[in-house]
Scaffold this motif. Structure first.
Motif, PDB file in Angstrom:
ATOM      1  N   ILE A  12       0.969  -1.197  -0.068  1.00 43.09           N
ATOM      2  CA  ILE A  12      -0.016   0.057  -0.163  1.00 43.09           C
ATOM      3  C   ILE A  12       0.855   1.173  -0.021  1.00 43.09           C
ATOM      4  O   ILE A  12       0.679   2.197  -0.727  1.00 43.09           O
ATOM      5  CB  ILE A  12      -1.024   0.000   1.260  1.00 43.09           C
ATOM      6  CG1 ILE A  12      -2.088   0.904   0.917  1.00 43.09           C
ATOM      7  CG2 ILE A  12      -0.167   0.347   2.307  1.00 43.09           C
ATOM      8  CD1 ILE A  12      -3.281   0.993   1.891  1.00 43.09           C
ATOM      9  N   ARG A  13       1.963   1.204   0.519  1.00 48.16           N
ATOM     10  CA  ARG A  13       2.969   2.193   0.651  1.00 48.16           C
ATOM     11  C   ARG A  13       3.506   2.553  -0.770  1.00 48.16           C
ATOM     12  O   ARG A  13       3.666   3.548  -1.227  1.00 48.16           O
ATOM     13  CB  ARG A  13       4.209   1.952   1.577  1.00 48.16           C
ATOM     14  CG  ARG A  13       3.571   2.035   2.987  1.00 48.16           C
ATOM     15  CD  ARG A  13       5.087   1.593   3.836  1.00 48.16           C
ATOM     16  NE  ARG A  13       5.903   2.437   3.749  1.00 48.16           N
ATOM     17  CZ  ARG A  13       6.497   3.039   4.848  1.00 48.16           C
ATOM     18  NH1 ARG A  13       5.847   3.114   5.842  1.00 48.16           N
ATOM     19  NH2 ARG A  13       7.427   3.874   4.773  1.00 48.16           N
ATOM     20  N   TYR A  14       3.639   1.259  -1.674  1.00 48.43           N
ATOM     21  CA  TYR A  14       4.303   1.350  -2.790  1.00 48.43           C
ATOM     22  C   TYR A  14       3.361   2.167  -3.732  1.00 48.43           C
ATOM     23  O   TYR A  14       3.686   2.972  -4.606  1.00 48.43           O
ATOM     24  CB  TYR A  14       4.514  -0.089  -3.361  1.00 48.43           C
ATOM     25  CG  TYR A  14       4.963  -0.294  -4.750  1.00 48.43           C
ATOM     26  CD1 TYR A  14       6.192  -0.530  -4.907  1.00 48.43           C
ATOM     27  CD2 TYR A  14       3.913  -0.244  -5.880  1.00 48.43           C
ATOM     28  CE1 TYR A  14       6.690  -0.602  -6.215  1.00 48.43           C
ATOM     29  CE2 TYR A  14       4.648  -0.587  -7.202  1.00 48.43           C
ATOM     30  CZ  TYR A  14       6.004  -0.737  -7.177  1.00 48.43           C
ATOM     31  OH  TYR A  14       6.309  -0.558  -8.508  1.00 48.43           O
ATOM     32  N   TRP A  15       1.967   1.703  -3.503  1.00 49.07           N
ATOM     33  CA  TRP A  15       0.802   2.486  -4.090  1.00 49.07           C
ATOM     34  C   TRP A  15       0.801   4.035  -4.004  1.00 49.07           C
ATOM     35  O   TRP A  15       0.907   4.893  -4.645  1.00 49.07           O
ATOM     36  CB  TRP A  15      -0.619   1.908  -3.852  1.00 49.07           C
ATOM     37  CG  TRP A  15      -1.703   2.822  -4.026  1.00 49.07           C
ATOM     38  CD1 TRP A  15      -2.027   3.253  -5.304  1.00 49.07           C
ATOM     39  CD2 TRP A  15      -2.051   3.736  -3.286  1.00 49.07           C
ATOM     40  NE1 TRP A  15      -3.065   4.305  -5.365  1.00 49.07           N
ATOM     41  CE2 TRP A  15      -3.251   4.734  -4.135  1.00 49.07           C
ATOM     42  CE3 TRP A  15      -2.238   4.128  -1.972  1.00 49.07           C
ATOM     43  CZ2 TRP A  15      -4.081   5.627  -3.410  1.00 49.07           C
ATOM     44  CZ3 TRP A  15      -2.938   5.053  -1.107  1.00 49.07           C
ATOM     45  CH2 TRP A  15      -3.971   5.744  -2.093  1.00 49.07           C
ATOM     46  N   ALA A  16       1.289   4.342  -2.661  1.00 48.40           N
ATOM     47  CA  ALA A  16       1.140   5.956  -2.266  1.00 48.40           C
ATOM     48  C   ALA A  16       2.294   6.576  -2.892  1.00 48.40           C
ATOM     49  O   ALA A  16       2.302   7.756  -2.768  1.00 48.40           O
ATOM     50  CB  ALA A  16       1.150   5.764  -0.543  1.00 48.40           C
ATOM     51  N   ALA A  17       3.520   5.783  -3.165  1.00 48.96           N
ATOM     52  CA  ALA A  17       4.679   6.426  -3.644  1.00 48.96           C
ATOM     53  C   ALA A  17       4.572   6.662  -5.437  1.00 48.96           C
ATOM     54  O   ALA A  17       5.548   6.987  -5.751  1.00 48.96           O
ATOM     55  CB  ALA A  17       5.813   5.631  -3.265  1.00 48.96           C
ATOM     56  N   THR A  49       0.962  -4.466  -8.026  1.00 47.85           N
ATOM     57  CA  THR A  49       2.366  -4.487  -8.509  1.00 47.85           C
ATOM     58  C   THR A  49       3.225  -4.344  -7.466  1.00 47.85           C
ATOM     59  O   THR A  49       4.266  -4.857  -7.458  1.00 47.85           O
ATOM     60  CB  THR A  49       2.349  -3.201  -9.423  1.00 47.85           C
ATOM     61  OG1 THR A  49       1.214  -3.025 -10.391  1.00 47.85           O
ATOM     62  CG2 THR A  49       3.671  -3.074 -10.125  1.00 47.85           C
ATOM     63  N   GLY A  50       2.913  -3.820  -6.387  1.00 46.34           N
ATOM     64  CA  GLY A  50       3.749  -3.516  -5.193  1.00 46.34           C
ATOM     65  C   GLY A  50       4.177  -4.765  -4.554  1.00 46.34           C
ATOM     66  O   GLY A  50       5.007  -5.234  -4.215  1.00 46.34           O
ATOM     67  N   GLN A  51       2.990  -5.547  -4.461  1.00 54.24           N
ATOM     68  CA  GLN A  51       2.979  -7.014  -3.889  1.00 54.24           C
ATOM     69  C   GLN A  51       3.887  -7.875  -4.799  1.00 54.24           C
ATOM     70  O   GLN A  51       4.883  -8.589  -4.307  1.00 54.24           O
ATOM     71  CB  GLN A  51       1.526  -7.454  -3.998  1.00 54.24           C
ATOM     72  CG  GLN A  51       1.538  -8.868  -3.029  1.00 54.24           C
ATOM     73  CD  GLN A  51       1.770  -8.570  -1.599  1.00 54.24           C
ATOM     74  OE1 GLN A  51       1.821  -7.371  -1.256  1.00 54.24           O
ATOM     75  NE2 GLN A  51       1.717  -9.636  -0.636  1.00 54.24           N
ATOM     76  N   LYS A  52       3.877  -7.740  -6.099  1.00 50.97           N
ATOM     77  CA  LYS A  52       4.763  -8.537  -7.080  1.00 50.97           C
ATOM     78  C   LYS A  52       6.066  -8.072  -6.884  1.00 50.97           C
ATOM     79  O   LYS A  52       7.035  -8.831  -6.789  1.00 50.97           O
ATOM     80  CB  LYS A  52       4.356  -8.078  -8.282  1.00 50.97           C
ATOM     81  CG  LYS A  52       3.279  -8.928  -8.802  1.00 50.97           C
ATOM     82  CD  LYS A  52       2.644  -8.615 -10.385  1.00 50.97           C
ATOM     83  CE  LYS A  52       1.674  -9.326 -10.735  1.00 50.97           C
ATOM     84  NZ  LYS A  52       1.555  -9.289 -12.348  1.00 50.97           N
TER      85      LYS A  52
END
Length: 789
Positions: free
Chosen positions: A545-550, A567-570
């Motif tokens: 979720i942080r990856y999304w926020a970035a 995508t972040g999870q991947k």
RNA sequence: GGGCCCAUGGUCUAGUGGCUAUGACGUCGCCUUUACACGGCGAAUAUCCCCGGUUCGAGUCCGGGUGGGCCCACCA
């Protein structure tokens, strides 16, 4: 080196890592005298649970905090909850099924404080789950003693400096909340209403038509105005008009703020329907005819409507006007109306005594303050500028509510203001008197108003720096907030800091956007389009979720897209697996630097250095999305897709080049993890612990040193590697077009022989085997010679 | 009415004057190779909103327009 399990399980690892950080005090403010990087964070209202907007903006703040911590700054990152003001009052009433008016203000405050103590830890568990590295353990509450003391000290300081005053003047008023409110608390909504054309008359009984949406204000009419150039009404100048229903006489005058083309060009002035009325009332020294009480009812002064609510009075007066044939026309319209943002009640104007911070006469200084701060992104400065330029009212800071921070103020019998002394704060005038007045209590009347919630949250820097305990105020490095509260939080904080310390509160201000629903619409409970960050964390991970926020440019709103979280999870998986592969070989790495580096190693180090440079610069400018893009692209596109394939053959089959390959693998993987660390703190920590913590003798990746570009890389290597990568790409395409497995070997003749791109005869395996290559490029073909044994 | 921001493949997005425009998701085809099938490789899909200008060169700068979002003013 620890053997890693096949899969990374974020659901068990993330909480464990959070425990680990707590135990090791990884994000504690370090003692010593190094550079401080201080972050002024918004205290969220303690209300149930963290929402996606919180997750979005706090994650972004955390990227910055973690980046600077890894750059050896002492990061001061305080955290608190805003438990002051109406939202909290309402929440506690609802939660405990009580009414605030059944309690004494002090008792209610105690009640809230108790509730805060109970609920704050759970509320902040959400922030912890997101991996926020702020001082969650030391969280303050804006209603706690320290914050009350700071707010009251702020008031006393302004009082001493004559920057705050009590005056009785028309103020924007919410009849539902029964309190004064500030300009910043207005919200504009379109409401349907009726435009009424009403018949007034001049002294000779000749008809004068005005148009109004607020006929109930007719009894409050104190004048009639037209534009000085309006030819139709020149003869009325200095005359009087007769008001219908009441029959009282009001002066007619010219005023250039009246629009000739609106309505009939003739306008009634009432005390008070809107800001225009207030201004004309001041300018023309008109009478005061107050017809509403504080709870939005008609007062006893207007006998025929006494006790009616505003809307009821409107209905009744329309009926009366119709009956007396004074209503010429009525049409349905929609028009914009200012309402109180908390309760959507239409705003009235009531002449009441209130405390004001004198911002209007200091506009220039406040505009200059805006110039003294670095705004990220730059254009957000304009929003501040326009707000300050267009201020129409002083900042009203008193609220007629029972709950909040009390003013340290009393009044003597002849109305003089008595304030507490600074060393007796916090003080509650309802139960205490200043020491100097002990024994003469009955000569004082306590101020019953409380402070606006912004009057307390505007001192978050002073709260964080413990100004109330006599510590000096030093400018903070950074304020992080969203754009919707520039006019409130940013503005008020600047006001306080400039007035108290004659300095701007922060060096930089970073304005983030909002999290929107997948279609780009605002999320709201009523629309049912809210996304719960806790569910996202449970389904995926905090890191993703942080990856999304970035993934958004600074200041931009970002629609929530589950695919970005995916995508972040991947990326987590990929990091895990790539590291697992590296660790298999890094067991053999002794930490030494090789005498010389192989071509492909030099190539990947060059690419890596470029990435570090770009990401570092981006983080320094708070452009975390650019940093993310750079490291993402390098990690997937260069490191995993090409370098690991190139290096495999050497690692598995050829002991000779180990030194160069292992050094490179170690350097590049470690550095890549570090650049990812601010955005995805959990997985990077886990991998750091598994492979690097011991070697670097460092407790956590988050306090390790930020990677530097490798200086000694030659440009030739970069070009050669690119050529090879391109060649490999061509081979892949060649095979894909023929639907061949990449495993199928080409005729062995091609393996050690020189090949050219024209022939398209390089196979995957042979490319991977190349480890000592000379590249020469011509216009038409590129020749690669291998000197395999 | 004033201001600010935005407009790029089906969707979201990168791009702050320079070779055939970035990436993700989705779509299609292929591949189980010893890090990963929660994977890899390849393909298709973009008149970079429109019109004009500056420039050797514009998605990028300037002017105008259109559309969307936000802020402020507007309650007669």
């Amino acid at each position: 080196m620890t053997e890693l399990p096949k899969r990374y399980d974020a659901q068990t690892e993330e909480p464990a890592l959070q425990e680990f950080w707590k135990e090791k005090q990884v994000s504690a403010f370090p003692e010593g005298d190094g550079d401080v990087f201080s972050i002024d964070t918004p205290p969220p209202t303690l209300s149930g649970r963290m929402h996606l907007g919180h997750a979005f903006s706090y994650a972004q703040g955390d990227f910055i905090a973690r980046f600077w911590r890894m750059n050896q700054k002492r990061v001061l990152y305080p955290f608190g909850t805003d438990d002051n003001g109406l939202p909290t009052e309402r929440m506690i009433e609802k939660q405990q099924n009580i009414r605030v008016k059944d309690f004494s203000p002090a008792d209610f405050r105690a009640l809230v404080l108790k509730a805060v103590k109970q609920q704050q830890p759970e509320f902040m568990g959400d922030w912890e789950r997101l991996g926020i590295s702020a001082d969650l353990g030391g969280a303050y509450s804006t209603i706690d003693e320290h914050c009350q003391k700071t707010s009251q000290l702020s008031f006393l300081d302004l009082f001493e400096k004559n920057l705050v005053e009590r005056k009785e003047t028309p103020v924007s008023w919410c009849p539902r909340c029964q309190t004064a409110i500030a300009q910043a608390e207005f919200e504009n909504v379109e409401l349907s209403s009726h435009m009424n054309t009403v018949r007034f008359s001049d002294e000779d009984g000749k008809e004068l038509l005005i148009m109004t949406t607020r006929p109930e204000l007719i009894p409050a009419c104190v004048g009639m105005a037209f534009h000085p150039d309006d030819k139709r009404y020149q003869h009325l100048l200095g005359q009087f008009a007769i008001v219908p229903i009441t029959g009282h006489k009001v002066p007619v005058f010219a005023d250039s703020s009246v629009a000739q083309d609106k309505g009939t060009g003739l306008m009634m002035v009432c005390t008070f329907g809107d800001k225009e009325d207030v201004e004309k009332w001041h300018r023309h020294n008109l009478d005061l005819r107050v017809i509403f009480t504080r709870d939005g009812r008609v007062s006893d002064d207007v006998a025929q409507y006494a006790g009616l609510k505003i809307k009821e009075a409107r209905k009744q007066i329309i009926a009366d006007l119709t009956e007396q044939d004074l209503l010429v026309k009525q049409e349905q319209i929609t028009h914009p109306v200012n309402v109180h943002e908390r309760c959507s009640t239409e705003i009235e104007y009531l002449k009441t005594p209130q405390w004001y911070v004198k911002v209007l006469e200091h506009k220039e200084r406040l505009l200059q303050a805006g110039e003294e701060i670095n705004w990220y992104p730059q254009f957000m400065h304009k929003r501040y500028q326009h707000w300050v330029e267009n201020l129409g009212w002083d900042w009203c800071v008193s609220r007629q509510r029972p709950y909040g921070v009390p003013f340290p103020v009393w009044y003597t019998k002849d109305g003089a203001v008595v304030v507490a002394s600074k060393d007796e704060l916090p003080i509650d005038p309802l139960t205490q008197v200043p020491a100097a007045w002990k024994g003469r209590e009955d000569e004082l009347t306590a101020e019953t108003d409380v402070m606006d919630t912004w009057a307390t949250s505007s001192v978050t820097p002073q709260i964080a720096l413990d100004w109330a305990s006599g510590k000096p105020f030093t400018q903070m490095t950074l304020r992080l907030q969203a754009h919707d509260i520039i006019r409130t939080w940013a503005f008020y904080t600047i006001v306080k800091s400039v007035f108290h310390h004659d300095t701007v509160p922060w060096r930089d201000i970073v304005i983030s956007g909002h999290a929107l629903d997948p279609k780009g619409k605002k999320m709201s409970k009523s629309k049912g389009n809210v996304v719960d960050p806790n569910e996202v964390i449970s389904k995926y991970s905090a890191d993703s979720i942080r990856y999304w926020a970035a993934s958004t440019k600074l200041g931009e709103d970002l629609p929530y897209q589950e695919k970005d979280v995916v995508t972040g999870q991947k990326t987590l998986n990929k990091l895990w697996n790539a590291s697992k592969f590296c660790f298999m070989h890094l067991d053999r790495y002794d930490g030494s630097e090789p005498k010389s580096l192989e071509l492909m190693d030099r190539w990947v180090l060059a690419k890596y250095s470029e990435m570090v440079l770009v990401a570092t610069e981006a983080f320094e400018q708070y452009e975390y999305s650019r940093a993310k893009a750079a490291v993402d692209q390098f990690f997937w596109g260069t490191f995993c897709d090409y370098y690991l394939e190139f290096v495999k053959d050497r690692l598995y089959n050829d002991e000779r080049d180990d030194a160069s390959a292992l050094y490179t693998l170690h350097t590049v993987l470690l550095g890549t993890l570090k650049v990812f660390a601010p955005i995805m703190p959990h997985i990077t920590e886990k991998l750091y612990q598994a492979g690097f913590a011991e070697k670097e003798d460092c407790v956590s990746i988050h306090v390790s040193t930020w990677p530097k570009p490798i200086e000694s890389v030659d440009a030739d290597a970069a070009v050669a590697g690119d050529v090879l990568s391109e060649l490999l790409g061509m081979v892949r395409k060649f095979k894909s077009e023929r639907e061949l497995s990449l495993k199928i070997e080409f005729p062995s003749a091609s393996i050690n022989a020189p090949v050219s791109i024209d022939e398209g005869l390089v196979d995957f395996k042979s490319t991977a085997r190349i480890h000592d290559v000379k590249v020469s490029s011509g216009d038409t073909n590129i020749t690669i010679e291998t000197t395999d044994e």
